[in-house]
Write an enzyme that holds these catalytic residues in place. Structure first.
Site, mmCIF file in Angstrom:
data_model
loop_
_atom_site.group_PDB
_atom_site.id
_atom_site.type_symbol
_atom_site.label_atom_id
_atom_site.label_comp_id
_atom_site.label_asym_id
_atom_site.label_seq_id
_atom_site.Cartn_x
_atom_site.Cartn_y
_atom_site.Cartn_z
ATOM 1 N N ILE A 476 49.605 79.890 39.059
ATOM 2 C CA ILE A 476 48.316 79.532 39.651
ATOM 3 C C ILE A 476 47.704 80.728 40.384
ATOM 4 O O ILE A 476 46.533 81.054 40.211
ATOM 5 C CB ILE A 476 48.478 78.327 40.603
ATOM 6 C CG1 ILE A 476 48.932 77.111 39.790
ATOM 7 C CG2 ILE A 476 47.187 78.047 41.356
ATOM 8 C CD1 ILE A 476 49.270 75.905 40.623
ATOM 9 N N LYS A 580 51.252 70.640 48.161
ATOM 10 C CA LYS A 580 51.118 69.292 48.734
ATOM 11 C C LYS A 580 52.015 69.041 49.932
ATOM 12 O O LYS A 580 51.893 68.019 50.590
ATOM 13 C CB LYS A 580 51.525 68.260 47.669
ATOM 14 C CG LYS A 580 50.517 68.060 46.574
ATOM 15 C CD LYS A 580 50.948 66.921 45.670
ATOM 16 C CE LYS A 580 51.939 67.357 44.616
ATOM 17 N NZ LYS A 580 51.430 68.259 43.602
ATOM 18 N N GLU A 607 41.790 70.364 47.863
ATOM 19 C CA GLU A 607 41.323 69.514 46.759
ATOM 20 C C GLU A 607 42.365 69.408 45.649
ATOM 21 O O GLU A 607 42.572 68.359 45.049
ATOM 22 C CB GLU A 607 40.020 70.102 46.200
ATOM 23 C CG GLU A 607 39.432 69.354 45.028
ATOM 24 C CD GLU A 607 39.069 67.919 45.356
ATOM 25 O OE1 GLU A 607 38.081 67.729 46.065
ATOM 26 O OE2 GLU A 607 39.775 66.990 44.918
ATOM 27 N N VAL A 610 45.522 66.764 44.675
ATOM 28 C CA VAL A 610 45.425 65.542 43.882
ATOM 29 C C VAL A 610 44.572 65.830 42.652
ATOM 30 O O VAL A 610 43.405 66.203 42.782
ATOM 31 C CB VAL A 610 44.763 64.410 44.706
ATOM 32 C CG1 VAL A 610 44.694 63.129 43.882
ATOM 33 C CG2 VAL A 610 45.504 64.173 46.000
ATOM 34 N N ALA A 612 44.595 68.284 40.455
ATOM 35 C CA ALA A 612 44.232 69.688 40.229
ATOM 36 C C ALA A 612 42.754 69.945 40.519
ATOM 37 O O ALA A 612 42.280 69.657 41.613
ATOM 38 C CB ALA A 612 44.603 70.136 38.814
ATOM 39 N N LEU A 614 40.110 68.424 39.533
ATOM 40 C CA LEU A 614 39.167 67.288 39.504
ATOM 41 C C LEU A 614 38.641 67.010 40.914
ATOM 42 O O LEU A 614 39.394 67.065 41.875
ATOM 43 C CB LEU A 614 39.864 66.030 38.972
ATOM 44 C CG LEU A 614 40.382 66.084 37.538
ATOM 45 C CD1 LEU A 614 41.114 64.777 37.199
ATOM 46 C CD2 LEU A 614 39.230 66.309 36.563
ATOM 47 N N GLU A 668 58.792 68.011 33.683
ATOM 48 C CA GLU A 668 59.703 68.892 34.403
ATOM 49 C C GLU A 668 60.960 69.021 33.543
ATOM 50 O O GLU A 668 61.174 68.198 32.639
ATOM 51 C CB GLU A 668 60.077 68.243 35.745
ATOM 52 C CG GLU A 668 58.904 68.047 36.701
ATOM 53 C CD GLU A 668 58.346 69.357 37.225
ATOM 54 O OE1 GLU A 668 59.127 70.269 37.520
ATOM 55 O OE2 GLU A 668 57.101 69.474 37.296
ATOM 56 N N ASP A 679 56.151 62.538 42.761
ATOM 57 C CA ASP A 679 55.001 63.425 42.871
ATOM 58 C C ASP A 679 53.694 62.616 42.909
ATOM 59 O O ASP A 679 52.790 62.875 43.706
ATOM 60 C CB ASP A 679 55.025 64.382 41.669
ATOM 61 C CG ASP A 679 53.991 65.466 41.817
ATOM 62 O OD1 ASP A 679 54.056 66.199 42.828
ATOM 63 O OD2 ASP A 679 53.103 65.570 40.948
ATOM 64 N N LYS A 683 50.708 62.157 45.947
ATOM 65 C CA LYS A 683 49.258 62.258 45.769
ATOM 66 C C LYS A 683 48.565 61.000 46.287
ATOM 67 O O LYS A 683 47.505 61.081 46.923
ATOM 68 C CB LYS A 683 48.925 62.480 44.291
ATOM 69 C CG LYS A 683 49.441 63.814 43.765
ATOM 70 C CD LYS A 683 49.220 63.935 42.269
ATOM 71 C CE LYS A 683 49.832 65.217 41.733
ATOM 72 N NZ LYS A 683 49.887 65.239 40.272
ATOM 73 N N GLY A 798 47.789 72.050 35.186
ATOM 74 C CA GLY A 798 47.609 73.292 34.436
ATOM 75 C C GLY A 798 47.093 74.375 35.358
ATOM 76 O O GLY A 798 46.306 74.111 36.275
#
Ligand code: ADP
Ligand code: ASP
Ligand code: MG
Length: 816
Positions: A476, A580, A607, A610, A612, A614, A668, A679, A683, A798
C-alpha cells in the site's frame, strides 16, 4: 549578463565550495556571461573583528592568525591541483603577512580606528576572492580576481561608507569592458575612498557590491546565493514553520531586511530597484530551489502579510514632558541631532498628545544618545519642561511586512490578539506611514514565542504544503508514493496542494529530509541513506522538525504506530491511516484519540479502515452531520467472504469455492482468518463507533460460518479435509436457501444499537441478492433513505484502491 554573489556560508568549507563550483559551472554551461562576487569565508569577518579587538588590548593574536591561515590552506589543499598550490600559498601568505603587520600596528598604537578596522576586515574578502579565482580556473581558464577597492568608490565613512555612484559606475563599466572574456571574481563588501584608503559598505555588504556591479552593467539578474531557500516568511532559525517566498517587491524586501531579515542587506535593493533588475535569492546547497524573486512586477500575494522579521536587541529612549507639546520643530531638533552624530534610529513612535517620543536604537548607542540629548536640551531639562531621559534595555522589535496590508483592515487586531493570547506584552508600536509594516517593541525574552505565534496567526490558513511522514512502504505504501508522484504536478497546479514526503520508514530503515524526499528515487534513498528504523526516533524527528501542516501516514498493519498517535496529535500533527488497530481496540482508546485530535485542531482520517477506497465512513459521517438518522446498516465487508458466497451456487461445493478463492489470492494463507469473520467484525465495530455507539468487540455478535470441526482443524491441510467431510452441512445450507428462491450471504448488521454478523439467506428483494465477484457492499437505511436504501458497492480490497483512499484522506487534511 548576470551577477552571482556567494555569501560566507557558500565559501566556508570544502563541501560548500564544491557546491558553489557546481553552480558556477552550470551557469557557464548555459553560455551566459557571469560575474561572481564573494564574501569572506563564513565567520571570518567576525573572527577578524575579535582578533583586532584583542590586539588593541594587547592580547596575543598568533593563535587566531594561525586559525585564519589554516582555514584557507585546508581549502587550497583540497580543491586546487597540487602543482598549483604553491603559487596560491605564496599570495595568501603575503596577505596574511600584511594582515599581521596591521594587527601589530594596532597593538603597538593601542588604537583601533574605524579606518584601520576596515583595512583589516578587507583581508577576509581579498583572501576568499583570490582563492576562489584559483579554484575556478580548472572550470574556466581565464578566471581572474578583482579587488573591488579598485572599482567601488565611497566617501570616508569607514565601517559604513556611502557609494559615489558616478565614479563607481564608470570604473566598473570601464573595467568590465576591458575584461569581457574573463570570469571575474570580485571581493564583496570592500571599497575605497578618494584617497584610496580601504572602506567597507557595512556588515553584510557583499550583497550590496553585487547590486552595485549589476546595476552599473545593466545585468539581467542579480543572484544572491546563500544557505537557505530564499527569503522566508520569518527567520528559519527562530520560526520552524517559516516557508520560502516565491517573490517580493523591492519595498517588501527592504522592510523585511531592515527589520532583521539578514538574508539580504537592505541597501542592496536600491541599485536594483533604480534599474529594475530582478534580485533572486538562491540556495547554494539546493540549486533546484527556484529562488525568491525580488522585482518590480509581482503577482498579488494571497496572504495579507509577506513576512515577519525581528531585531534581536534594541534599547529605547523615552523623551517626554510638557516642553514638547505644540513645540514645532522639537522632534526635528532631536532627530537631526542624532543623525548628525551618526546614531541610527531604528524606529520612532510619538503619542498623539505629543507629550512623549519614544525611539529605538542599537543597545551600544543608547548611552551615547542619552548624553547627546541631555547636552542639547540642557535648559529644558533644568527648567523641568522635559523629564529625565529614560533608557529601557533588553527589548526586541518584531515587524510584520507586506504591501497587501495597505488595503486590508483588521491586521493590527490580528497581530495584537495573537500577541495577547500568548502573554506577550507590547512596549511600543509603530506603523510606517507607507503601511507596509507594523512594528512592535516587546521584551527580548518573549521574542521567539511572539514570532511563532504571529507566524501562526498570519500563515496558518495557507495550508499549501503538506509535510508527510510515512511509515510502512509495503504494497500500500509503495502504491501511495507512486500515486503521489504521478499526481503531484496537477495537485499543485489545480488544487494548490503540494504534498512533500519528508520522512519514510519501513521496519528496517528510516530516512528524514526536511526539504522533501525525491519520489523518483525513494527506494534507493531509503536503502542507502536511511538509518536503522526506530519508530520512536522517527516520531521524535517529526516532532522536532515542527513543520506546518504535518501529517503522519500509517500504512502498516502492526500495532506499534498506533501507540504514538496520541502523542502525534498532541504535537499538532494529523494522522491518516489504513491500519485498523487503533480504532478497533478498546473503545476508550478510540475515544481518546478522536478527542485528542479534535482538541489540537488536527485531523484523524481512516476511511480505508472499512472497504478500502470506498466512501463508507465519509458517507456515514455526511449522513449524520446533515441531520439524518441511521436506522440500519447492512454490509458485506470482506472481499473473500463476498466471493465465496456469491459463487457458492449450483453444483459447486463449498470446498471447491474456498480452494478457488485461495488460488485467486483472495484469502489469507489460512482461509479461516477470513472465514472466522474477525476482520469483518473489526470493520463493523469501527462503523458502529463512527455512528456514535460506544461498543467493544465483545459486544459484536459474531455468527460462525464454519462448523466446529473445520474451525478447529489443526492445520490448513486438515481444514480442507474437514471441509470435504462437512460437505453435506454446506450443501444443506445452500439447498435450503435455494428452495426458498434465496441465496446465502454473510452479512454484518447494525440496528438498534447492536452489531451482529451472521450467515443469512436473502431473497431477490434484498440489495445483496445479486452481488457478484468479490465486491464489498454496504446499505444504509436512514430516515431519509428508508424506502430505498443508500448503497455503496465496489472493490473493497487491494493495494491500488486502498492507497487511493489514503491519498484522498491525505489531500483532505486541513481542508476544513
Ligand atoms: P550569507 O553568508 O550567505 O550572506 P547571511 O548569514 O548573511 O548569509 O544570511 C542568511 C541567513 O539569514 C540565513 O541563514 C537565515 O538564518 C537568516 N535569516 C534571517 N531572517 C531570514 C528570513 N526571513 N528568510 C531567510 N533567512 C533569514
Ligand atoms: N564578510 C562581510 C560580513 O561578514 C560581508 C558579507 O558577508 O556580506 O559582514
Ligand atoms: Mg549576508
Amino acid at each position: 549578463m548576470k551577477v552571482l554573489k556567494f555569501g560566507g556560508t557558500s565559501i566556508g568549507s570544502v563541501e560548500a565550495l564544491q557546491a558553489l563550483t557546481g553552480v558556477v559551472k552550470s551557469n557557464l554551461e548555459q553560455g551566459e556571461r557571469i560575474i561572481v562576487v564573494v564574501s569572506a569565508m563564513g565567520g571570518l569577518t567576525n573572527l577578524l573583528i575579535k582578533t583586532a579587538e584583542d590586539a588593541v588590548k594587547g592580547i596575543d593574536f598568533s593563535n587566531a592568525m594561525s586559525a585564519i591561515e589554516a582555514r584557507h590552506f585546508e581549502v587550497v589543499k583540497a580543491l586546487i591541483p597540487i602543482q598549483q598550490q604553491n603559487k596560491v600559498f605564496t599570495t595568501l601568505k603575503i596577505y596574511f603577512q600584511e594582515l599581521e603587520d596591521l594587527m601589530q600596528g594596532v597593538t603597538a598604537l593601542k588604537e583601533l580606528s574605524p579606518k584601520t578596522k576596515d583595512a583589516i576586515l578587507s583581508y577576509g574578502e581579498k583572501c576568499s576572492a583570490f582563492m576562489l579565482s584559483r579554484i575556478l580556473r580548472p572550470v574556466y581558464e581565464k578566471t581572474e580576481f578583482l579587488d573591488a577597492t579598485q572599482v567601488v568608490k565611497t566617501d570616508s565613512s569607514f565601517g559604513n561608507a556611502h557609494v559615489d555612484f558616478d565614479q563607481t559606475n564608470l570604473l566598473i563599466q570601464n573595467y568590465f569592458n576591458h575584461h569581457n572574456d574573463e570570469l571575474t571574481i570580485v571581493t564583496g563588501f570592500i571599497a575605497s575612498d578618494n584617497q584610496n584608503r580601504t572602506t567597507t559598505l557595512g556588515r553584510g555588504g557583499s550583497d550590496y557590491t553585487a547590486a552595485i556591479i549589476g546595476a552599473a552593467l545593466n545585468a539581467s539578474q542579480i543572484e544572491i546565493w546563500t544557505d537557505v531557500n530564499g527569503m522566508m516568511t520569518a527567520d528559519p532559525r527562530r520560526v520552524n514553520k517559516a516557508f520560502s517566498l516565491d517573490e517580493l517587491s523591492y519595498t517588501e524586501a527592504m522592510e523585511l531586511s531592515f527589520f532583521g531579515a539578514k538574508v539580504i542587506y537592505p541597501p542592496t535593493m536600491v541599485p536594483a530597484l533604480m534599474k529594475r533588475i530582478p534580485l533572486v535569492i538562491k540556495n547554494t546547497f539546493n540549486p533546484e530551489f527556484e529562488g525568491t524573486f525580488i522585482r518590480h512586477e509581482n503577482k498579488s500575494s494571497d496572504t495579507v502579510i509577506r513576512g515577519i522579521s525581528s531585531v534581536d536587541y534594541v534599547s529605547i529612549l523615552n523623551v517626554q514632558g510638557s516642553g514638547m507639546v505644540g513645540k514645532a520643530g522639537f522632534s526635528g531638533r532631536l532627530f537631526s541631532l542624532l543623525s548628525r552624530e551618526q546614531v541610527n534610529v531604528i524606529l520612532i513612535t510619538q503619542s498623539s498628545s505629543e507629550h512623549s517620543i519614544t525611539f529605538a536604537v542599537a543597545p551600544e548607542d543608547a548611552i551615547f544618545a542619552k548624553s547627546l540629548i541631555e547636552q542639547e536640551f540642557e535648559l529644558e531639562l533644568a527648567a523641568g519642561k522635559l523629564e529625565p531621559i529614560r533608557i529601557e534595555n533588553d527589548l526586541s522589535i518584531l515587524a510584520i511586512v507586506g504591501e497587501n496590508m495597505k488595503q486590508t483592515p483588521g491586521i493590527s487586531g490580528k497581530l495584537f490578539s495573537s500577541l495577547g493570547r500568548n502573554g506577550v506584552n507590547v512596549v511600543a508600536i509603530a506603523q510606517g506611514s507607507s503601511e507596509y509594516n507594523i512594528s512592535v517593541i516587546i521584551n527580548h525574552d518573549h521574542l521567539s514565542k511572539a514570532l511563532n505565534a504571529v507566524h501562526d496567526a498570519f500563515f496558518a490558513e495557507l495550508q499549501k504544503t503538506l509535510h508527510v511522514f510515512v511509515v510502512g512502504v509495503g504494497n500500500i505504501g509503495k502504491e501511495l508514493l507512486t500515486q503521489i508522484k504521478n499526481h503531484h504536478a496537477s495537485l499543485v497546479q489545480d488544487n494548490l496542494i503540494n504534498i512533500k514526503i519528508i520522512g519514510l520508514s519501513n521496519s528496517r530503515k528510516m530516512f528524514v529530509n526536511p526539504d522533501g524526499i525525491d519520489l523518483e528515487n525513494w527506494e534507493n534513498i531509503l536503502n542507502e541513506k536511511g538509518e536503522q528504523a526506530s519508530l520512536g526516533g522517527f516520531v521524535d524527528q517529526m516532532k522536532s522538525l515542527d513543520l506546518p501542516n504535518c501529517v503522519f501516514v500509517d500504512n502498516t498493519a502492526t500495532p506499534a504506530p498506533s501507540q504514538y498517535y496520541k502523542e502525534i496529535f498532541e504535537s499538532n500533527i494529523s494522522v491518516v491511516t489504513c491500519n485498523k488497530i487503533a480504532n478497533s481496540g478498546e473503545y476508550k482508546q478510540f475515544e481518546l484519540l478522536k478527542k485528542t485530535a479534535q482538541k489540537h485542531g488536527v485531523d484523524f482520517f481512516y476511511e480505508t479502515n472499512v472497504g478500502a477506497g470506498l466512501p463508507i465512513i465519509k458517507t456515514l459521517n455526511d449522513l449524520i452531520i446533515s441531520g439524518d438518522k441511521i436506522l440500519k446498516i447492512e454490509a458485506i465487508l470482506s472481499g473473500t467472504i463476498s466471493f465465496i458466497f456469491n459463487n457458492f451456487k449450483g453444483d459447486v461445493t463449498f470446498y471447491d469455492i474456498v480452494k478457488q478463492a485461495q488460488e485467486k489470492g483472495y484469502t489469507e494463507p489460512d482461509p479461516r482468518d477470513d472465514l472466522g469473520g474477525i476482520d469483518f467484525m473489526r470493520k463493523m465495530l469501527i462503523l458502529a463507533r463512527n455512528s456514535g455507539l460506544a461498543l467493544e468487540s465483545s459486544d459484536v455478535e459474531l455468527g460462525a460460518i464454519l462448523p466446529e470441526n473445520c474451525a478447529k482443524a489443526p492445520s490448513v491441510d486438515a481444514f480442507y479435509e474437514e471441509l470435504k467431510v462437512s460437505n453435506d452441512y454446506f450443501e444443506k445450507l445452500k439447498n435450503d436457501a435455494a428452495a426458498e428462491g434465496k441465496v446465502l450471504r454473510y452479512i454484518g448488521k447494525l440496528e438498534d444499537g447492536k452489531v451482529s454478523i451472521n450467515l443469512q439467506a436473502v431473497g431477490p428483494e434484498h440489495p445483496f441478492y445479486s452481488l457478484s465477484g468479490s465486491d464489498n457492499i454496504i446499505a444504509f437505511t436512514t430516515e431519509r433513505y428508508c424506502e430505498t436504501q443508500m448503497v455503496v458497492k465496489g472493490p473493497g480490497a487491494g493495494a491500488a484502491v486502498t492507497a487511493a483512499g489514503v491519498f484522498a484522506d491525505l489531500v483532505k487534511v486541513g481542508a476544513e
